[in-house]
Design an enzyme around this catalytic site. Structure first.
Site, short mmCIF file in Angstrom:
data_model
loop_
_atom_site.label_atom_id
_atom_site.label_comp_id
_atom_site.label_asym_id
_atom_site.label_seq_id
_atom_site.Cartn_x
_atom_site.Cartn_y
_atom_site.Cartn_z
N GLY A 163 14.18 -2.34 33.00
CA GLY A 163 13.10 -1.39 32.83
C GLY A 163 12.07 -1.66 31.66
CB CYS A 164 10.04 0.45 29.53
SG CYS A 164 8.94 0.18 28.13
CG PHE A 165 8.65 -5.26 27.69
CD1 PHE A 165 7.87 -4.36 27.27
CD2 PHE A 165 8.44 -6.21 28.30
CE1 PHE A 165 6.58 -4.35 27.46
CE2 PHE A 165 6.97 -6.48 28.35
CZ PHE A 165 5.85 -5.65 28.06
CB CYS A 194 13.46 1.31 26.58
SG CYS A 194 12.21 2.54 26.97
#
Length: 226
Positions: free
Chosen positions: A57-59, A61
């Site tokens: 997912g979002c890098f 995070c």
């Protein structure tokens, strides 16, 4: 469907705010879209270090999570798993390059091993949601475990079975396995994003709750491993 157990927690983000957060995320990213340069990273770490790469997912995070782990010396946000040379953030977000937002993790093997990093990977995101993580939807947010050697692939598969055996996730794990062949560091404004932008709307609404949930899940898991 497996029943809930003590490892099951609230979802990372409730479905009711997915559309809103995705919209906020998009427009906030445009505000930071200044440095558009990307760079192919040499996958040979310095002596005394090793590397691992994970897409979850979002890098923003993922980077923040792995940087909090003792034994991890550096984390780079970037792109891997695709077929386009020199992918940019905007290009990756078209979902046509095959890349996923990925973190390249540098670690000291005398302080933490590859198996533990794989545990952190499976505990720090939902590996059962294809092409989605929280409010972020698309193939660039899919779950991929990148390995450098056959030995690493075997270790990672073993950890996946360990996680599965503890019924931490009620749905089947859909994580892809790919050999790490290329990694491109993302644009400079993506690096250390949470540290540099703690009050950004996506960070406050998604990244930090996800980090707190991971901490809780990981601490509980370590207790059961003793």
């Amino acid at each position: 469907m497996a029943s809930k157990n003590k490892f099951t927690t609230l979802p990372f983000v409730t479905l009711g705010v997915l559309f809103f957060l995705s919209t906020v995320f998009y427009f906030n990213c445009q505000l930071f879209n200044k440095d558009t340069s990307v760079q192919k990273v040499n996958l040979q770490p310095v002596q005394g270090q090793k590397i691992a790469a994970f897409a979850e997912g979002c890098f923003w995070c993922s980077e923040h999570i792995f940087e909090s782990i003792p034994g991890v010396t550096d984390v780079i946000s970037g792109y891997a798993g695709g077929h386009t040379k020199n992918p940019t953030y905007e290009l990756v977000n078209t979902e046509t390059t095959g890349h996923a937002e990925t973190v390249l993790v540098y670690y000291d093997p005398s302080k933490i091993d590859y198996a533990e990093l794989c545990r952190i990977f499976f505990l720090s995101h939902d590996p059962t949601t294809p092409n989605r993580q929280g409010p972020d939807e698309g193939s660039s947010y899919r779950s991929i475990l990148f390995y450098g050697t056959e030995e690493e692939r075997i270790i990672a598969k073993k950890i996946q079975e360990e996680i599965k055996g503890k019924q931490i996730w009620k749905n089947p794990i859909v994580t892809e396995y790919q050999e790490l062949k290329e990694f491109y560091s993302a644009e400079n404004y993506h690096q250390n994003f949470i540290q540099n932008n703690p009050n950004q709307s996506y960070v406050r609404a998604v990244s930090m709750p996800r980090y707190v949930e991971f901490q809780s899940k990981y601490e509980l898991y370590k207790i059961t491993m003793k």
